[in-house]
Design a protein around this motif. Structure first.
Motif, mmCIF file in Angstrom:
data_model
loop_
_atom_site.group_PDB
_atom_site.id
_atom_site.type_symbol
_atom_site.label_atom_id
_atom_site.label_comp_id
_atom_site.label_asym_id
_atom_site.label_seq_id
_atom_site.Cartn_x
_atom_site.Cartn_y
_atom_site.Cartn_z
ATOM 1 N N LEU A 1 45.677 37.598 -66.568
ATOM 2 C CA LEU A 1 45.096 37.231 -65.268
ATOM 3 C C LEU A 1 44.086 36.087 -65.430
ATOM 4 C CD1 LEU A 1 45.132 38.237 -62.278
ATOM 5 C CD2 LEU A 1 43.172 39.657 -62.861
ATOM 6 N N LEU A 2 43.261 36.222 -66.441
ATOM 7 C CA LEU A 2 42.250 35.193 -66.716
ATOM 8 C C LEU A 2 42.911 33.852 -67.048
ATOM 9 C CD1 LEU A 2 39.155 35.044 -66.983
ATOM 10 C CD2 LEU A 2 39.441 35.487 -69.434
ATOM 11 N N LYS A 3 43.960 33.904 -67.857
ATOM 12 C CA LYS A 3 44.668 32.667 -68.210
ATOM 13 C C LYS A 3 45.315 32.046 -66.974
ATOM 14 C CE LYS A 3 45.740 33.460 -73.102
ATOM 15 N NZ LYS A 3 45.273 34.733 -73.652
ATOM 16 N N ALA A 4 45.842 32.913 -66.077
ATOM 17 C CA ALA A 4 46.452 32.394 -64.846
ATOM 18 C C ALA A 4 45.398 31.661 -64.016
ATOM 19 C CB ALA A 4 47.085 33.531 -64.039
ATOM 20 N N ASP B 1 49.194 26.465 -62.221
ATOM 21 C CA ASP B 1 49.144 25.501 -61.126
ATOM 22 C C ASP B 1 49.715 26.117 -59.849
ATOM 23 O OD1 ASP B 1 51.785 25.701 -61.820
ATOM 24 O OD2 ASP B 1 51.925 23.672 -62.662
ATOM 25 N N ASP B 2 49.981 27.412 -59.882
ATOM 26 C CA ASP B 2 50.541 28.067 -58.698
ATOM 27 C C ASP B 2 49.736 29.322 -58.390
ATOM 28 O OD1 ASP B 2 52.039 29.497 -56.834
ATOM 29 O OD2 ASP B 2 53.946 28.777 -57.644
ATOM 30 N N SER B 3 49.067 29.324 -57.237
ATOM 31 C CA SER B 3 48.148 30.426 -56.924
ATOM 32 C C SER B 3 48.869 31.750 -56.677
ATOM 33 C CB SER B 3 47.281 30.060 -55.722
ATOM 34 O OG SER B 3 48.127 29.808 -54.626
ATOM 35 N N SER B 4 50.186 31.691 -56.444
ATOM 36 C CA SER B 4 50.882 32.959 -56.202
ATOM 37 C C SER B 4 51.071 33.773 -57.488
ATOM 38 C CB SER B 4 52.220 32.721 -55.506
ATOM 39 O OG SER B 4 53.097 32.052 -56.374
ATOM 40 N N ASP B 5 50.893 33.130 -58.659
ATOM 41 C CA ASP B 5 50.961 33.879 -59.929
ATOM 42 C C ASP B 5 49.952 35.022 -59.906
ATOM 43 O OD1 ASP B 5 52.573 31.747 -60.575
ATOM 44 O OD2 ASP B 5 51.584 31.296 -62.495
ATOM 45 N N MET B 6 48.778 34.698 -59.380
ATOM 46 C CA MET B 6 47.676 35.655 -59.318
ATOM 47 C C MET B 6 48.084 36.944 -58.608
ATOM 48 S SD MET B 6 44.489 35.658 -60.060
ATOM 49 C CE MET B 6 44.091 33.917 -60.055
ATOM 50 N N GLU B 7 48.777 36.788 -57.477
ATOM 51 C CA GLU B 7 49.182 37.966 -56.705
ATOM 52 C C GLU B 7 50.115 38.842 -57.518
ATOM 53 O OE1 GLU B 7 50.819 36.686 -52.892
ATOM 54 O OE2 GLU B 7 49.254 35.129 -52.901
ATOM 55 N N VAL B 8 51.050 38.207 -58.223
ATOM 56 C CA VAL B 8 52.024 38.978 -59.013
ATOM 57 C C VAL B 8 51.307 39.721 -60.147
ATOM 58 C CG1 VAL B 8 54.086 38.826 -60.469
ATOM 59 C CG2 VAL B 8 53.866 37.338 -58.464
ATOM 60 N N ILE B 9 50.404 39.022 -60.834
ATOM 61 C CA ILE B 9 49.705 39.647 -61.971
ATOM 62 C C ILE B 9 48.752 40.740 -61.474
ATOM 63 C CG2 ILE B 9 48.253 39.231 -64.006
ATOM 64 C CD1 ILE B 9 49.405 36.261 -63.831
#
Ligand SMILES: Cc1ncc(CO)c(N)n1
Length: 232
Positions: free
Chosen positions: A73-76, A81-89
């Motif tokens: 999560l921290l690395k994301a 470069d895509d804020s939707s990664d955060m939601e998935v993680i």
């Protein structure tokens, strides 16, 4: 063609690096997702003491996953470069939270005392490997690819126990549902898409590190299943 340009070409054909590696390492992947322990759950011949051993060890493993997932999560936050990664993680963090609560409930149902479980060697080895991936010099691409592989093995393994024709005992179906359900499959698909997107932009050096990490995850997963069968 370099591995990288191959990956770009693959993605335009709607398949990515992960699919390429799954083809290349099919046997290793099948070894992890069709392990004799899982096949014994699926055909109903599973020894309940193996199941309980797996349950206790996996509880410890899932707790050890928390700092790893937090590091992804921290690395994301820092590298994606895509804020939707955060939601998935974050969905992954939520799912680990549910899993820990579920393990406690399930352990009491089976009479497995969670407080006195001693982690076995294969478990310690896997946890140590996860810890090594939390280091800040491990690239986001490598870490998210490892995370996908960890989740995908359980998804594919337990979904196999719920397919038509499986004879999974009724009392084990809920366990299989945890990782074999449609929502978890979707979540793994999202992780795979993120990994593919990152891999598509990765240097050859990062690509080879990520491929190596996938193979290490698969090895650790096989070791983990072996341990459940009392083989280590
Ligand atoms: C060993 C292992 N691998 C993957 C998962 C999936 O979260 C799990 N719970 N345990």
């Amino acid at each position: 063609m370099t591995e990288k340009s191959e990956a770009v070409e693959k993605s335009s054909n709607n398949t990515g690096m992960i699919e390429e590696w799954l083809r290349k390492h099919r046997l290793v992947y099948t070894g992890a997702t069709r392990h004799p322990f899982i096949l014994s759950v699926r055909d109903g011949s599973v020894d309940l003491s193996s199941f309980k051993r797996w349950l206790g060890q996996d509880y410890l493993f899932v707790k050890a996953c928390v700092p790893f997932v937090a590091s992804v999560l921290l690395k994301a936050c820092k590298e994606s470069d895509d804020s939707s990664d955060m939601e998935v993680i974050l969905g992954g963090v939520a799912s680990i939270n549910d899993e820990i609560a579920w393990f406690m409930k399930e352990a009491s149902k089976w009479g497995v005392p969670l407080t006195s479980i001693v982690p076995q060697k294969a478990n310690l080895d896997y946890c140590r490997f996860l810890e090594s991936l939390t280091r800040s010099d491990v690239e986001y691409t490598v870490a998210i690819t490892a995370f996908w592989a960890i989740e995908a093995v359980y998804q594919e393994s337990f979904a196999h126990c719920l397919e038509d024709g499986s004879k999974t005992p009724e009392e084990l179906k809920e366990t299989c549902q945890r990782w074999g359900n449609e929502g978890f499959s979707q979540y793994c698909h999202c992780l795979r898409n993120i990994a593919n997107r990152c891999l598509q932009k990765a240097t050859d050096d990062v690509l080879s590190k990520a491929e190596e990490v996938v193979l290490r995850v698969l090895e650790h997963e096989v070791g983990f299943w072996n341990m459940s069968r009392g083989e280590s």
